[in-house]
Design an enzyme around this catalytic site. Structure first.
Site, PDB file in Angstrom:
ATOM      1  N   HIS A  79       0.872  -1.180   0.172  1.00  0.00           N
ATOM      2  CA  HIS A  79       0.045  -0.091   0.023  1.00  0.00           C
ATOM      3  C   HIS A  79       0.933   1.369  -0.037  1.00  0.00           C
ATOM      4  CE1 HIS A  79       0.930  -0.434   4.304  1.00  0.00           C
ATOM      5  NE2 HIS A  79       0.107   0.538   4.574  1.00  0.00           N
ATOM      6  N   HIS A  81       0.984   4.063   2.031  1.00  0.00           N
ATOM      7  CA  HIS A  81       1.571   4.829   3.279  1.00  0.00           C
ATOM      8  C   HIS A  81       2.958   5.377   3.281  1.00  0.00           C
ATOM      9  CE1 HIS A  81      -1.938   4.156   6.071  1.00  0.00           C
ATOM     10  NE2 HIS A  81      -2.213   5.076   5.355  1.00  0.00           N
ATOM     11  N   ASP A  83       5.729   5.187   4.914  1.00  0.00           N
ATOM     12  CA  ASP A  83       6.657   4.448   5.482  1.00  0.00           C
ATOM     13  C   ASP A  83       6.744   3.019   4.509  1.00  0.00           C
ATOM     14  OD1 ASP A  83       3.973   3.883   6.520  1.00  0.00           O
ATOM     15  OD2 ASP A  83       5.018   2.275   7.844  1.00  0.00           O
TER      16      ASP A  83
END
Length: 290
Positions: A79, A81, A83
């Site tokens: 995904h 995000h 990080d």
């Protein structure tokens, strides 16, 4: 959960099993535990890099050192995000590998979110649909669509060993945060049910230790979410409340840095309960039972 004592194996390629190594990124935080774990799949010829992590030069150098002379067949992201995926582009520049995996995500909303912002630089060369696979010498990674934490979240199943790379959907240190408007509690629960029906041997998450009893953990996570839902309904049965009113009761002793994330999780439950006709939002953002 408290962080384990240092030193952590940041920047070191650790062997998880014959086809899997991991490299810990230098980005510890209340949201990432000891940091994001990047996985390298493959033992000869070519490899895949899963969740390359933050765009930190030291981390990218550590990934390159772990890759060695192997060809990178794909850089795969669960995904977007920040990080997880920002290192994909610089790693692709250094290796010539395609970026493969989840779809890009753009949210047009002013709703507040936690510090885990989305990576707007992510530009995949190929988006994997549910059930599609990437293959290399001795390995096959098949996409498992698991929306909820984010709408574009994928897990990757390593068919040769029975391992599942779970990103942030199921983690080895904490429950996943579900943050509206993109995070959806109903989708998250449905995705947990999907994993519960699978027979994966082990989960490798992006944060925390390997999960050796995955179905048992998923069952517990589903029970925990249902318990939270019942707690919200019970509290609203006592009186109408705003979202911040829930936190001192539901999350006693929680690190103040995580209060916003906890509020977003409560919001996700409330929005799901609202869809099901069990609660309603009144004036001044006050919630009540129907």
């Amino acid at each position: 959960m408290a962080l384990p004592p240092e030193p952590w194996p940041t920047g070191i390629a650790e062997q998880c099993e014959p086809l899997v190594r991991r490299v810990l990124a230098p980005n510890p935080s209340p949201y990432t535990y000891t940091g994001t774990q990047t996985y390298i799949v493959g033992s000869a010829g070519d490899v895949a890099v899963i969740d390359p992590g933050p765009n930190e030069p030291d981390h990218i150098d550590a990934i390159m050192a772990a890759i060695g002379d192997a060809k990178v067949a794909a850089i795969m992201c669960t995904h977007t995000h920040r990080d997880h995926s920002p290192a994909a582009a610089p790693l692709a520049e250094r290796t010539g590998a395609p970026i493969v995996g989840c779809a890009p995500l753009v949210i047009d909303s002013d709703l507040p979110r936690s510090d885990e912002a989305f990576d707007t630089t992510y530009a995949p060369d190929r988006v994997l649909e549910d059930g599609e696979a990437m293959t290399g010498e001795g390995w096959t990674l098949r996409a498992v669509h698991t929306p909820g934490h984010t709408s574009n979240h994928l897990c990757f199943a390593l068919e040769e060993s029975g391992a599942l790379f779970t990103g942030d959907h199921v983690m080895g240190w904490s429950t996943s945060v579900v943050i509206p408007p993109d995070g959806d509690m109903g989708d998250y629960m449905a995705s947990l049910e999907r994993l519960q029906a699978r027979e994966d041997r082990v989960y490798y998450s992006a944060h925390g230790a390997p999960i050796e009893k995955p179905r048992q953990l998923v069952r517990g996570m589903m029970g925990h979410r249902r318990q939270r839902e019942n707690q919200i309904l019970r509290l609203l049965g006592e009186q109408a409340r705003t979202i911040p009113d829930f936190i001192p009761v539901m999350y006693k002793g929680l690190d103040e840095r995580l209060h916003k994330a906890a509020q977003m999780s409560v919001m996700a439950h409330l929005l799901d309960l609202e869809k099901r006709g069990l609660v309603a939002q009144g004036e001044n953002e006050v919630w009540q039972t129907n």
